[in-house]
Design a protein around this motif. Structure first.
Motif, PDB file in Angstrom:
ATOM      1  N   TYR A 365     -34.116 -20.566 -24.836  1.00 18.81           N
ATOM      2  CA  TYR A 365     -35.268 -20.313 -25.705  1.00 18.81           C
ATOM      3  C   TYR A 365     -36.082 -19.182 -25.104  1.00 18.81           C
ATOM      4  O   TYR A 365     -36.430 -19.209 -23.921  1.00 18.81           O
ATOM      5  N   GLN A 366     -36.375 -18.172 -25.922  1.00 18.15           N
ATOM      6  CA  GLN A 366     -37.173 -17.030 -25.500  1.00 18.15           C
ATOM      7  C   GLN A 366     -38.394 -16.911 -26.413  1.00 18.15           C
ATOM      8  O   GLN A 366     -38.311 -17.189 -27.611  1.00 18.15           O
ATOM      9  N   ALA A 367     -39.500 -16.486 -25.843  1.00 18.44           N
ATOM     10  CA  ALA A 367     -40.727 -16.237 -26.605  1.00 18.44           C
ATOM     11  C   ALA A 367     -41.385 -14.990 -26.051  1.00 18.44           C
ATOM     12  O   ALA A 367     -41.453 -14.793 -24.840  1.00 18.44           O
ATOM     13  N   SER A 368     -41.882 -14.150 -26.956  1.00 22.76           N
ATOM     14  CA  SER A 368     -42.525 -12.909 -26.567  1.00 22.76           C
ATOM     15  C   SER A 368     -43.755 -12.703 -27.439  1.00 22.76           C
ATOM     16  O   SER A 368     -43.677 -12.811 -28.665  1.00 22.76           O
ATOM     17  N   PHE A 369     -44.891 -12.411 -26.806  1.00 21.88           N
ATOM     18  CA  PHE A 369     -46.151 -12.176 -27.503  1.00 21.88           C
ATOM     19  C   PHE A 369     -46.654 -10.789 -27.116  1.00 21.88           C
ATOM     20  O   PHE A 369     -46.927 -10.529 -25.943  1.00 21.88           O
ATOM     21  N   SER A 370     -46.773  -9.907 -28.112  1.00 26.91           N
ATOM     22  CA  SER A 370     -47.138  -8.508 -27.879  1.00 26.91           C
ATOM     23  C   SER A 370     -48.495  -8.218 -28.496  1.00 26.91           C
ATOM     24  O   SER A 370     -48.756  -8.584 -29.650  1.00 26.91           O
ATOM     25  N   GLN A 380     -45.506 -11.885 -32.554  1.00 22.61           N
ATOM     26  CA  GLN A 380     -44.953 -13.043 -31.866  1.00 22.61           C
ATOM     27  C   GLN A 380     -43.481 -13.172 -32.245  1.00 22.61           C
ATOM     28  O   GLN A 380     -43.130 -13.102 -33.417  1.00 22.61           O
ATOM     29  N   PHE A 381     -42.669 -13.332 -31.223  1.00 20.09           N
ATOM     30  CA  PHE A 381     -41.220 -13.267 -31.405  1.00 20.09           C
ATOM     31  C   PHE A 381     -40.591 -14.433 -30.662  1.00 20.09           C
ATOM     32  O   PHE A 381     -40.890 -14.674 -29.480  1.00 20.09           O
ATOM     33  N   HIS A 382     -39.725 -15.176 -31.355  1.00 25.71           N
ATOM     34  CA  HIS A 382     -39.059 -16.341 -30.769  1.00 25.71           C
ATOM     35  C   HIS A 382     -37.561 -16.222 -31.018  1.00 25.71           C
ATOM     36  O   HIS A 382     -37.129 -15.720 -32.065  1.00 25.71           O
ATOM     37  N   ARG A 383     -36.821 -16.734 -30.068  1.00 27.50           N
ATOM     38  CA  ARG A 383     -35.361 -16.679 -30.181  1.00 27.50           C
ATOM     39  C   ARG A 383     -34.768 -17.945 -29.571  1.00 27.50           C
ATOM     40  O   ARG A 383     -35.055 -18.290 -28.415  1.00 27.50           O
ATOM     41  N   LEU A 384     -33.952 -18.644 -30.343  1.00 29.56           N
ATOM     42  CA  LEU A 384     -33.271 -19.858 -29.901  1.00 29.56           C
ATOM     43  C   LEU A 384     -31.776 -19.637 -30.087  1.00 29.56           C
ATOM     44  O   LEU A 384     -31.323 -19.347 -31.201  1.00 29.56           O
ATOM     45  N   PHE A 385     -31.011 -19.783 -29.010  1.00 31.92           N
ATOM     46  CA  PHE A 385     -29.584 -19.459 -29.101  1.00 31.92           C
ATOM     47  C   PHE A 385     -28.801 -20.205 -28.029  1.00 31.92           C
ATOM     48  O   PHE A 385     -29.356 -20.722 -27.051  1.00 31.92           O
TER      49      PHE A 385
END
Length: 432
Positions: A365-370, A380-385
Motif C-alpha cells: 500500500y502506497q500513499a502520497s500527499f502533494s 492525494q494519491f493511493h495505490r494498492l497492489f
C-alpha cells in the motif's frame, strides 16, 4: 415671353430646392395693372407654368425625401453592421488553433500516475545492509560440518596409564586444502552497471477526469551506481546516475527521456531501522516533435526538478518467512517550471512472504500527499497492489506488480482512479 416663363420656372425650382414656400404662382403686378389682355395671356401661361412647377415640385420632394430616408437608414444601420462584423474579426479560432487547445498541447503530460511517483522498491538497494529473514537451517548445518571437521585429542587408554607412559599421538600431516571461497578474499566492487527493461499499462495514463486514456509505457534504461562507501561504523555514502527512455504505445507524441542524478547518506540506527538524507535532480526531455507546429519539439526540456529527501525505513520479521517493511519519505521539490514546486509526504507498507529463497510475494500500500507551493493545488494519491519478485540468478531478477490507483486533486480535470500492471526485468551488466 418665353424668357420670362423660363425665369418663372427657374424661380420655382429654386423655391423647391431651397425648402422655402411651395407656391409657384408668379404674377407680375406691374403688367397686370396696365392691361387685362396681358393678364389673361399671362394667366394661361401661369397656369401651364404652375402645372409644370407642381410636377417638378413633386419630383424634387420625392427625390429629397428619398435621399433623406436613405441617409437616415444608412445612419441607423451603420452601428448594427459594425456590431455584426466585429465578432467576425474576433471570432474564436478553429479547434486546431484555439488558445486553450494550444496551451493544452504545450503543457507537459501528467506523470503522477506513472511509476516515478514513488521509488519502485525503497528497500532493494539496502538488502546488503539489512538482515534478511532466516528461511532455512543452512548456516547451522555449515557450522556443524565445520565442528565435525576440526581435529580432536584422542582419549588416553588404561594400559598407557598402568605403564606410566604418556603417549601422545602425532597427527598426520594434512595436505593443504584447495582454496575455497571463504579462504580467498572476496572482491569488493565500488560500483555497478545495471540495465533494465519494463512495461507499464494503466487505464488512465494522463490522470484525466473527463476522458481517461488507456495506454502503456515501455521503459528501458541504464543505472551507474556506486557501492555504499562507509563514512563511519553505521554511516554510508551512495550515488547513482540513471538514464531512461520512456515510450508510449499509442500516445507517441509525448514520448520522453529521463536523466536523474542522486546522492545520499545512509544511516543505520539499529539492526532493523535506517534513515537516509538524499539530493536528486531529474530532467525530462521530449523525444518526439509535437503534431502542432507552434508546440514543443524533440529535445525540448519540460521539467527540471531538484529534490531534497528525508526518509525513514524499517523491517520487522514477523515469522521466519514473513516480514513487514515500512517506509516514509518527505520530499521538497524545486522545479522549472515553478508550477511544479511541491512538498510531498509519501508512505509505503509492504507485507512480504518468502515462498522459497529466490521467490517472494507480497501486498503493498502506497500513499502520497502533494502540496504545490506556487499555485492552489493539492493531490492525494493511493495505490494498492500485489507484487512478485523472482531472483533468477545473482545478477538478474524479475518483478511483477498489479493493482489499482485511487486519488483526486483540487485542480480541474485531474483524477488518479484506474488500474495498472507492470513487469520489469533487471540485469547487472558489470561491476568494478
Amino acid at each position: 415671353m418665353r424668357l420670362k416663363n423660363w425665369k418663372n420656372l427657374f424661380f420655382c425650382i429654386l423655391l423647391a430646392s431651397s425648402g422655402g414656400s411651395w407656391c409657384c404662382i408668379k404674377v407680375d403686378a406691374a403688367e397686370s395693372a396696365n392691361t387685362d389682355i396681358w393678364h389673361s395671356k399671362n394667366l394661361a401661361n401661369t397656369q401651364v407654368t404652375y402645372q409644370l412647377c407642381q410636377k417638378l415640385e413633386q419630383e424634387v420632394i420625392n427625390f429629397l425625401c428619398k435621399q433623406s430616408s436613405e441617409s437616415q437608414s444608412l445612419d441607423s444601420q451603420m452601428p448594427l453592421n459594425v456590431a455584426q462584423q466585429t465578432p467576425a474579426t474576433t471570432q474564436t479560432p478553429s479547434a486546431t488553433e484555439q488558445p486553450g487547445d494550444t496551451q493544452k498541447q504545450n503543457d507537459p503530460p501528467q506523470l503522477e500516475s506513472q511509476p516515478s511517483v514513488l521509488p519502485t522498491s525503497p528497500l532493494d538497494s539496502k538488502e546488503q545492509l539489512l538482515n534478511a529473514p532466516q528461511i532455512n537451517q543452512s548456516q547451522r548445518l555449515q557450522r556443524l560440518i565445520q565442528l565435525l571437521r576440526s581435529p580432536k585429542q584422542p582419549p588416553e587408554s588404561e594400559s598407557d596409564r598402568e605403564l606410566g607412559l604418556w603417549v601422545r599421538l602425532r597427527p598426520l600431516e594434512q595436505q593443504p586444502l584447495p582454496p575455497t571461497e571463504q579462504s580467498v578474499p572476496k572482491f569488493k566492487p565500488i560500483g555497478y552497471l545495471l540495465g533494465r527493461v519494463g512495461y507499464f499499462q494503466t487505464s488512465n495514463i494522463f490522470s484525466s477526469n473527463d476522458s481517461p486514456i488507456e495506454d502503456g509505457l515501455i521503459i528501458s534504461g541504464l543505472t551507474l551506481a556506486s557501492a555504499y562507501f562507509p563514512l563511519g561504523s553505521k554511516t554510508y555514502l551512495n550515488g547513482s546516475i540513471d538514464g531512461n527512455l520512456i515510450r508510449y504505445i499509442n500516445q507517441s507524441e509525448y514520448n520522453y527521456n529521463q536523466v536523474r542524478f542522486n546522492l545520499s547518506i545512509y544511516q543505520q540506527f539499529s539492526q532493523r531501522m535506517y534513515g537516509e538524507v538524499s539530493y536528486s535532480n531529474q530532467q525530462l526531455f521530449y523525444a518526439s516533435n509535437s503534431h502542432s507546429l507552434d508546440s514543443f519539439k524533440a529535445g525540448d526540456r519540460f521539467l527540471n526538478e531538484n529534490s531534497l529527501q528525508l526518509s525513514l525505513g524499517r523491517r520487522d520479521p514477523l515469522t521466519p518467512k514473513l516480514t513487514l517493511d515500512s517506509f516514509y519519505e518527505l520530499s521538497v521539490n524545486f522545479a522549472d517550471p515553478l508550477s511544479r514546486d511541491r512538498i510531498i509526504n509519501s508512505f509505503w507498507i509492504s507485507l512480504n512472504y518468502y515462498l522459497q529463497k529466490p521467490l517472494q510475494v507480497g501486498i503493498d500500500y502506497q500513499a502520497s500527499f502533494s502540496d504545490f507551493t506556487q499555485r492552489d493545488r493539492e493531490d492525494q494519491f493511493h495505490r494498492l497492489f500485489g507484487h512478485l519478485n523472482y531472483r533468477i540468478s545473482d545478477t538478474t531478477n524479475m518483478n511483477v506488480e498489479a493493482g489499482v490507483s485511487l486519488g483526486s486533486s483540487t485542480a480541474e480535470n485531474i483524477d488518479f482512479d484506474g488500474w495498472f500492471f507492470s513487469i520489469n526485468y533487471n540485469l547487472q551488466l558489470g561491476r568494478f
